[in-house]
Structure formats: C-alpha cells, structure tokens
Design an enzyme around this catalytic site. Structure first.
Site, PDB file in Angstrom:
ATOM      1  N   GLU A   1     -47.432 -45.091  42.534  1.00  0.00           N
ATOM      2  CA  GLU A   1     -47.638 -44.414  41.260  1.00  0.00           C
ATOM      3  C   GLU A   1     -46.330 -44.225  40.496  1.00  0.00           C
ATOM      4  O   GLU A   1     -46.296 -44.328  39.276  1.00  0.00           O
ATOM      5  CB  GLU A   1     -48.341 -43.072  41.499  1.00  0.00           C
ATOM      6  CG  GLU A   1     -49.783 -43.284  41.959  1.00  0.00           C
ATOM      7  CD  GLU A   1     -50.473 -42.014  42.436  1.00  0.00           C
ATOM      8  OE1 GLU A   1     -50.351 -41.707  43.637  1.00  0.00           O
ATOM      9  OE2 GLU A   1     -51.121 -41.341  41.625  1.00  0.00           O
TER      10      GLU A   1
ATOM     11  N   ASN B   1     -42.697 -36.171  38.986  1.00  0.00           N
ATOM     12  CA  ASN B   1     -44.080 -35.778  39.259  1.00  0.00           C
ATOM     13  C   ASN B   1     -44.040 -34.309  39.670  1.00  0.00           C
ATOM     14  O   ASN B   1     -43.747 -33.975  40.814  1.00  0.00           O
ATOM     15  CB  ASN B   1     -44.650 -36.659  40.378  1.00  0.00           C
ATOM     16  CG  ASN B   1     -46.103 -36.340  40.682  1.00  0.00           C
ATOM     17  OD1 ASN B   1     -46.641 -35.334  40.227  1.00  0.00           O
ATOM     18  ND2 ASN B   1     -46.729 -37.196  41.471  1.00  0.00           N
TER      19      ASN B   1
ATOM     20  N   ARG C   1     -62.010 -31.465  49.604  1.00  0.00           N
ATOM     21  CA  ARG C   1     -62.976 -31.394  48.499  1.00  0.00           C
ATOM     22  C   ARG C   1     -64.288 -32.078  48.879  1.00  0.00           C
ATOM     23  O   ARG C   1     -64.273 -33.120  49.545  1.00  0.00           O
ATOM     24  CB  ARG C   1     -62.403 -32.096  47.260  1.00  0.00           C
ATOM     25  CG  ARG C   1     -61.381 -31.261  46.500  1.00  0.00           C
ATOM     26  CD  ARG C   1     -60.717 -32.067  45.400  1.00  0.00           C
ATOM     27  NE  ARG C   1     -59.366 -32.441  45.773  1.00  0.00           N
ATOM     28  CZ  ARG C   1     -58.608 -33.306  45.097  1.00  0.00           C
ATOM     29  NH1 ARG C   1     -59.063 -33.899  44.010  1.00  0.00           N
ATOM     30  NH2 ARG C   1     -57.390 -33.585  45.514  1.00  0.00           N
TER      31      ARG C   1
ATOM     32  N   ARG D   1     -45.442 -37.543  35.070  1.00  0.00           N
ATOM     33  CA  ARG D   1     -46.874 -37.607  35.358  1.00  0.00           C
ATOM     34  C   ARG D   1     -47.553 -36.386  34.744  1.00  0.00           C
ATOM     35  O   ARG D   1     -47.107 -35.257  34.924  1.00  0.00           O
ATOM     36  CB  ARG D   1     -47.088 -37.582  36.867  1.00  0.00           C
ATOM     37  CG  ARG D   1     -48.559 -37.548  37.210  1.00  0.00           C
ATOM     38  CD  ARG D   1     -48.768 -37.267  38.674  1.00  0.00           C
ATOM     39  NE  ARG D   1     -50.197 -37.323  38.967  1.00  0.00           N
ATOM     40  CZ  ARG D   1     -50.769 -36.643  39.936  1.00  0.00           C
ATOM     41  NH1 ARG D   1     -50.052 -35.818  40.693  1.00  0.00           N
ATOM     42  NH2 ARG D   1     -52.054 -36.753  40.149  1.00  0.00           N
TER      43      ARG D   1
ATOM     44  N   HIS E   1     -56.341 -40.173  39.070  1.00  0.00           N
ATOM     45  CA  HIS E   1     -55.606 -41.186  39.852  1.00  0.00           C
ATOM     46  C   HIS E   1     -55.426 -42.473  39.040  1.00  0.00           C
ATOM     47  O   HIS E   1     -55.309 -43.559  39.601  1.00  0.00           O
ATOM     48  CB  HIS E   1     -56.365 -41.583  41.148  1.00  0.00           C
ATOM     49  CG  HIS E   1     -56.433 -40.523  42.198  1.00  0.00           C
ATOM     50  ND1 HIS E   1     -57.543 -40.364  43.000  1.00  0.00           N
ATOM     51  CD2 HIS E   1     -55.548 -39.579  42.588  1.00  0.00           C
ATOM     52  CE1 HIS E   1     -57.339 -39.371  43.856  1.00  0.00           C
ATOM     53  NE2 HIS E   1     -56.131 -38.878  43.624  1.00  0.00           N
TER      54      HIS E   1
END
Ligand code: AMP
Length: 397
Positions: free
Chosen positions: A379, A8, A239, A88, A177
């Site tokens: 993940e 990743n 965010r 990823r 995601h």
C-alpha cells in the site's frame, strides 16, 4: 528520481516510508514489482501514540520521532530532496474519487467526512496537519482508501433502502482497502494469458486483519465487499462481516444493548475472535491442526464466506482471468486458499497443491483456465506512486 514520504497515520500508530521513485536507474533494494522503479530509503512505525505512559504524546510528537529517525538515516524531513508527502486517508466519501493535492479546503472536506469514518479520518487528518505545519512548502497529497471503488456501478453500490434516507445520510457502498486492491489487481492483471477485449478480469481477496474482496474488470473496480463502513463482507479478525441487519434490532430489543455496545460487539468482539477466542489466523490454524472444534468452526465459517464471495464475483464478472490472494492471511495461509477454492474445477479453477504450499506467484495448475496467484500487497508503494502522479499532473498543469 524523486523522494516521496508516505505517511499512514492511525489513531495510535504512525507508519512511514521514504521512497526514491521514478523511471531512474532501476537498481536498489526492494519495492520493485515490475511496475516501475522504487527504492526504499527508510521506513518505520511509531506506536502507542497518546496512550497512558507512552513517550509519544500526540501525532505531533510522533512526526518529530519520524523526523529524527529519518535524519539519523541521512534523510532529514527538511531535506530539499524531499519532493512530496503522500497521506493515506480512509474515507473520501463521494467527494474524492481520486488522489488529491491537499489544500485548506481539501482538509476541511476530509474533516466533514468524519461521521462516515469516526475512528480513521481524525487520525489521518492529524498526520496531515502536523506534516503541513512542518513542511508547508511541500505538495502533500491525500490518497483515499475508498477512491478505487468509485467506479462500482450504481446497481452494486446502492443499498435497497428508502432513497431519501440513503441520500440524506450518505448511505451507500463505498468500499475500503482501495490502494491495496488497485495495486494487487494491476499486478495480477499482468499475469493473465488471453484476456478478453475489455482487458483482464480479476478477483482480489485482501485477507489481513481486515478483509475485503473486489471484482475488477479491465482495471475498473465493479464490485467490492466492504460497504458504508469497513464492517460489511468477509469474516475478519475481530469483525463479523455480513450479518442480517435484523440481528442489530434483535440485540437492541431483546438484550437491551445500546448502539455503542452493538458497534463494539460487531467490530471488536466478532469474526475469528468472537468465534473461537483467537483473532490471529496463525493461532487459529495451530488449533485447527490440533483438532480443536471451536477453531475448526471459525476457520470453516471464514473459508465458506470467502468461497461464497468468489462465486458471487465470478458471476458479476462473467469470466475470470486471475484470482489474487493478498494480505497477511492471503499471502501466508495455504489452508485458507485451499479451502476457499477446492472443488471448483467446473469453474476452471484448479489449484496446484505443491505451488499452493510454496505460496509464491502463480499457484494454480498448468491447465487451470483461471490463474490463481499470491500477490504481496504494497500500500505504501501505491500511495507513493499516486502521489507522484498527482504532483506530475500539477506540474504539467
Ligand atoms: P495483515 O493485517 O495483512 O498484517 O495480516 C494479519 C493476519 O495475517 C493475521 O491474522 C495473521 O495471523 C495472519 N498471518 C500472518 N502470517 C501467517 C501465516 N504464516 N499463516 C497464517 N496466517 C498468517
């Protein structure tokens, strides 16, 4: 058993995990979740890539460091046992709706998607390029954050703006995601008691530094909160999530802010950080407990948005079997879970206070029609599984 290395690669960090995965002996340390056998052989994180004064100059140096760590753990990156590398990749645009074996042409197409993810795709590509250089003989697979959301129907994925402009610039809701939503929704579906004929309906709330919700009907994602970029939807650490797009024009006209500054405001100086000065939920909740009004407002805005999305996705799905919380906040904050879901008995959602405080597995009361559960995401394991799927299919084909 097969050894798969998961990479990743972010702009300044590179996370890796080496897994032994397959339908082998079942023993081992970790990464088991009732969805097949996987054993973690090694894992780690290389940070501060390319930062001033850092010993790690670029992604090539980062992978060298990974290689050295793997060798000292007894699993060199040149080992013949390594079967594939899974990467990823954040944005697959409309091109990539499933994990894909990386060829020169695939790498070029990922590069062409950079305008849709200017921060992420270049870093993902850097990891891919270096890994392909080190092991050109190995199959390498790109697993896209957007792919799980490709089943979202047009009514949910389409923004109500001029069609021609939207088409020309690829403007639609992609969602992110996806590997986490795929992994968690599958695990959560296994908890459903009596799903309807189409399979269990699940709402996944992935609440980490970034945050997103998804509605999954019988294994297919039908709605998700992030959009063209990972800015839309829930309140996040830094965010804003949803704001009236008119805010951007207002800031441009009235405050004279350039687009880069607006971008920076909404992506890096908003959310929990913008509301109360802390982006870490643990810090926010400490202040809430001490009665700090700014932190209380930030927490209230965060939980209100979450509750609103749960209601919206309930309506999208019609019936809900399981609501799953995941990510650092979803897995650890009983206060967020409580505030997001309290008072929803009429919708068949009843939390058990004791189970919620314990925060593991099912946390709804025995009589709750909708099961609520804490489902830790993984993940890297999902990327390894999808990588294995691709190479098994390729071998058979
Ligand atoms: P992630 O991006 O999934 O690692 O999640 C990071 C977020 O999880 C940060 O906002 C952390 O403050 C939050 N978090 C981790 N542990 C806890 C906890 N025990 N209580 C509340 N928030 C937590």
């Amino acid at each position: 058993m097969t050894h798969i290395l998961v990479i990743n690669s972010g702009s300044s960090s590179l996370k890796y995990r080496l897994l032994s995965i397959g339908d082998g002996d079942g023993g081992g340390n970790g990464d088991g979740d009732g969805q097949g056998t996987a054993v973690r052989l090694a894992s780690g994180l290389v940070e501060r890539i390319g930062e001033p004064g850092s010993p790690v100059a670029d992604h090539g140096a980062a992978l060298d460091a990974v290689s050295a760590e793997l060798a000292s753990a007894g699993f060199g990156i040149d080992s013949p046992e390594l079967t594939a590398i899974g990467h990823r990749v954040v944005h697959g645009g409309r091109d990539f709706t499933e994990p894909t074996l990386i060829t020169d042409e695939v790498a070029e197409r990922i590069e062409r998607l950079i305008p849709l993810a200017p921060l992420h795709n270049p870093a993902n590509l850097a990891g891919i390029e270096v890994a392909r250089r080190i092991r050109p003989d190995l199959p390498q697979v790109a697993v896209f954050d957007t792919a799980f959301h490709c089943t979202v129907p047009a009514a949910a994925a389409t923004y109500a703006i001029d069609r021609e402009t939207a088409e020309r610039y690829g403007i639609r809701r992609y969602g992110f995601h996806g590997t986490s939503h795929a992994y968690v929704s599958r695990a959560a579906a296994g908890l459903a008691d009596r799903p309807g004929p189409g399979g269990p309906n699940v709402i996944v709330l992935h609440l980490g530094n970034g945050a997103s919700a998804s509605a999954v009907a019988g294994g297919r994602c039908v709605e998700t909160s992030m959009g063209l970029t990972p800015l839309e939807g829930l309140v996040m650490g830094t965010r804003s999530g949803d704001v009236d797009p008119g805010v951007l024009m207002h800031l441009r006209r009235e405050a004279g802010m350039e687009v880069e500054r607006i971008d920076e405001l909404l992506n890096r100086r908003s959310g929990l950080l913008g509301l109360c000065g802390d982006n870490d939920m643990r810090a926010v909740e400490k202040r809430v407990a001490a009665g700090d009004p700014e932190a209380e407002l930030a927490h209230a805005v965060y939980c209100h948005r979450l509750r609103k999305y749960v209601g919206a996705y309930y309506a999208v799905l019609g019936t809900v079997d399981v609501i799953a919380f995941t990510g650092g906040i979803g897995e650890n904050s009983s206060l967020v879970r409580e505030r997001a879901l309290s008072g929803l008995e009429a919708l068949g959602i009843v939390l058990d206070a004791g189970l919620n405080a314990a925060g593991e597995g099912v946390i709804s009361a025995g009589g709750s029609r909708v099961k609520v559960a804490v489902v830790p995401t993984d993940e890297e394991l999902e990327i390894a599984r999808q990588t294995l799927d691709v190479i098994s299919r390729t071998d058979r084909g």
